[in-house]
Design a protein around this motif. Structure first.
Motif, PDB file in Angstrom:
ATOM      1  N   LYS A   1       0.836  -1.295   0.028  1.00  0.00           N
ATOM      2  CA  LYS A   1      -0.196   0.021  -0.016  1.00  0.00           C
ATOM      3  C   LYS A   1       1.160   1.041   0.095  1.00  0.00           C
ATOM      4  O   LYS A   1       0.626   2.148  -0.937  1.00  0.00           O
ATOM      5  N   ILE A   2       1.881   1.232   0.684  1.00  0.00           N
ATOM      6  CA  ILE A   2       2.612   2.326   1.032  1.00  0.00           C
ATOM      7  C   ILE A   2       3.320   2.495  -0.295  1.00  0.00           C
ATOM      8  O   ILE A   2       3.535   3.982  -0.978  1.00  0.00           O
ATOM      9  N   MET A   3       3.782   1.591  -0.871  1.00  0.00           N
ATOM     10  CA  MET A   3       4.703   1.670  -2.215  1.00  0.00           C
ATOM     11  C   MET A   3       3.702   2.009  -3.388  1.00  0.00           C
ATOM     12  O   MET A   3       4.243   3.020  -4.209  1.00  0.00           O
ATOM     13  N   ARG A   4       2.469   1.749  -3.434  1.00  0.00           N
ATOM     14  CA  ARG A   4       1.465   2.131  -4.583  1.00  0.00           C
ATOM     15  C   ARG A   4       1.259   3.553  -4.123  1.00  0.00           C
ATOM     16  O   ARG A   4       1.038   4.261  -5.330  1.00  0.00           O
ATOM     17  N   GLU A   5       1.021   4.003  -2.914  1.00  0.00           N
ATOM     18  CA  GLU A   5       0.661   5.501  -2.719  1.00  0.00           C
ATOM     19  C   GLU A   5       1.720   6.574  -2.919  1.00  0.00           C
ATOM     20  O   GLU A   5       1.544   7.550  -3.453  1.00  0.00           O
ATOM     21  N   GLN A   6       3.140   5.787  -2.659  1.00  0.00           N
ATOM     22  CA  GLN A   6       4.345   7.023  -2.828  1.00  0.00           C
ATOM     23  C   GLN A   6       4.657   6.642  -4.840  1.00  0.00           C
ATOM     24  O   GLN A   6       5.565   7.265  -4.993  1.00  0.00           O
ATOM     25  N   GLY A   7       4.125   5.504  -5.221  1.00  0.00           N
ATOM     26  CA  GLY A   7       4.578   5.479  -6.613  1.00  0.00           C
ATOM     27  C   GLY A   7       5.942   5.056  -6.655  1.00  0.00           C
ATOM     28  O   GLY A   7       6.674   5.414  -7.607  1.00  0.00           O
ATOM     29  N   ILE A   8       6.334   4.289  -5.871  1.00  0.00           N
ATOM     30  CA  ILE A   8       7.669   3.634  -5.866  1.00  0.00           C
ATOM     31  C   ILE A   8       7.739   2.183  -6.141  1.00  0.00           C
ATOM     32  O   ILE A   8       6.794   1.395  -5.591  1.00  0.00           O
ATOM     33  N   SER A   9       8.771   1.506  -6.635  1.00  0.00           N
ATOM     34  CA  SER A   9       8.804   0.063  -6.743  1.00  0.00           C
ATOM     35  C   SER A   9       9.683  -0.376  -5.512  1.00  0.00           C
ATOM     36  O   SER A   9      10.709   0.417  -5.156  1.00  0.00           O
ATOM     37  N   PRO A  10       9.861  -1.813  -5.482  1.00  0.00           N
ATOM     38  CA  PRO A  10      10.612  -2.195  -4.289  1.00  0.00           C
ATOM     39  C   PRO A  10      12.138  -2.051  -4.358  1.00  0.00           C
ATOM     40  O   PRO A  10      12.756  -1.649  -3.503  1.00  0.00           O
ATOM     41  N   GLU A  11      12.519  -1.980  -5.902  1.00  0.00           N
ATOM     42  CA  GLU A  11      13.884  -1.730  -5.991  1.00  0.00           C
ATOM     43  C   GLU A  11      14.601  -0.358  -5.981  1.00  0.00           C
ATOM     44  O   GLU A  11      15.713  -0.053  -6.132  1.00  0.00           O
ATOM     45  N   ALA A  12      13.339   0.754  -5.990  1.00  0.00           N
ATOM     46  CA  ALA A  12      14.107   2.065  -6.350  1.00  0.00           C
ATOM     47  C   ALA A  12      14.622   2.534  -5.025  1.00  0.00           C
ATOM     48  O   ALA A  12      14.152   2.254  -4.041  1.00  0.00           O
ATOM     49  N   GLY A  13      15.704   2.927  -5.161  1.00  0.00           N
ATOM     50  CA  GLY A  13      16.473   3.643  -4.151  1.00  0.00           C
ATOM     51  C   GLY A  13      17.500   2.753  -3.226  1.00  0.00           C
ATOM     52  O   GLY A  13      18.297   3.322  -2.631  1.00  0.00           O
ATOM     53  N   CYS A  14      17.181   1.445  -3.241  1.00  0.00           N
ATOM     54  CA  CYS A  14      17.835   0.629  -2.415  1.00  0.00           C
ATOM     55  C   CYS A  14      19.061   0.012  -3.032  1.00  0.00           C
ATOM     56  O   CYS A  14      19.519   0.458  -4.374  1.00  0.00           O
TER      57      CYS A  14
END
Ligand code: FES
Ligand code: FES
Length: 172
Positions: free
Chosen positions: A151-164
């Motif tokens: 839910k958080i990633m959908r709301e923030q428009g980010i994918s799991p791999e973004a930024g890590c």
């Protein structure tokens, strides 16, 4: 040349290390001890890491099978500035961490699931996490945590791999 990428950094694996399991290589040669050794028999999931986007049990994976692969461990999940990945934050916020021994493996399985599907239903989450055992939480909060992370990633428009550190980067 036996190259492997771990948490965005490239390493050369010595011939003598090819017979090690990935779990032992990570823990003993790279000192990445967030990958846990719960059973070393493929039964508990505490050694789960993500290899080329898939969750695998590192205790049952020989190094020679993962040469050329990209590996993400729990140490690579948090962001380079030290802030928590949304999956890690969700596990804390949902009360899914007690003793914490299973948590790195759980979060790795959650990461691989959310790479494929950011809106998994509870049944899909249970199915994806069924190889990860937890003695403490009763699993309910873990399923809550994975739902919350999606839910958080959908709301923030980010994918799991973004930024890590999942994405390869140059090392000096
Ligand atoms: S340590 Fe690998 S499955 Fe238990
Ligand atoms: S939180 Fe203790 S084993 Fe899962």
């Amino acid at each position: 040349m036996n190259a492997i990428t771990i948490n965005g950094a490239a390493y050369e694996v010595a011939d003598a290390e090819l017979e090690l399991s990935l779990m032992r290589y990570l823990r003993e040669r790279r000192f990445l001890r967030g990958t846990k050794n719960g059973c070393e028999k493929g039964l508990c999931g505490s050694c789960t890491v993500v290899v080329d986007g898939k969750a695998i049990r590192s205790c049952r994976t020989a190094m020679k099978k993962v040469i050329g692969s990209t590996v993400l461990t729990i140490e690579g999940m948090e962001y380079p500035d030290g802030s928590l990945h949304p999956i890690q934050r969700a596990f804390l916020d949902a009360g899914a961490v007690q003793c914490g021994f299973c948590t790195p493996g759980m979060e790795m399985s959650a990461y691989a699931l959310l790479l494929k599907d950011q809106s998994p239903d509870r049944e899909s989450i249970r199915k994806a996490m069924k190889g990860n055992l937890c003695r403490c939480t009763g699993y309910q909060h873990i399923v809550d945590a994975v739902e919350l992370a999606g839910k958080i990633m959908r709301e923030q428009g980010i994918s799991p791999e973004a930024g890590c550190l999942a994405a390869p980067r140059k090392t000096s």
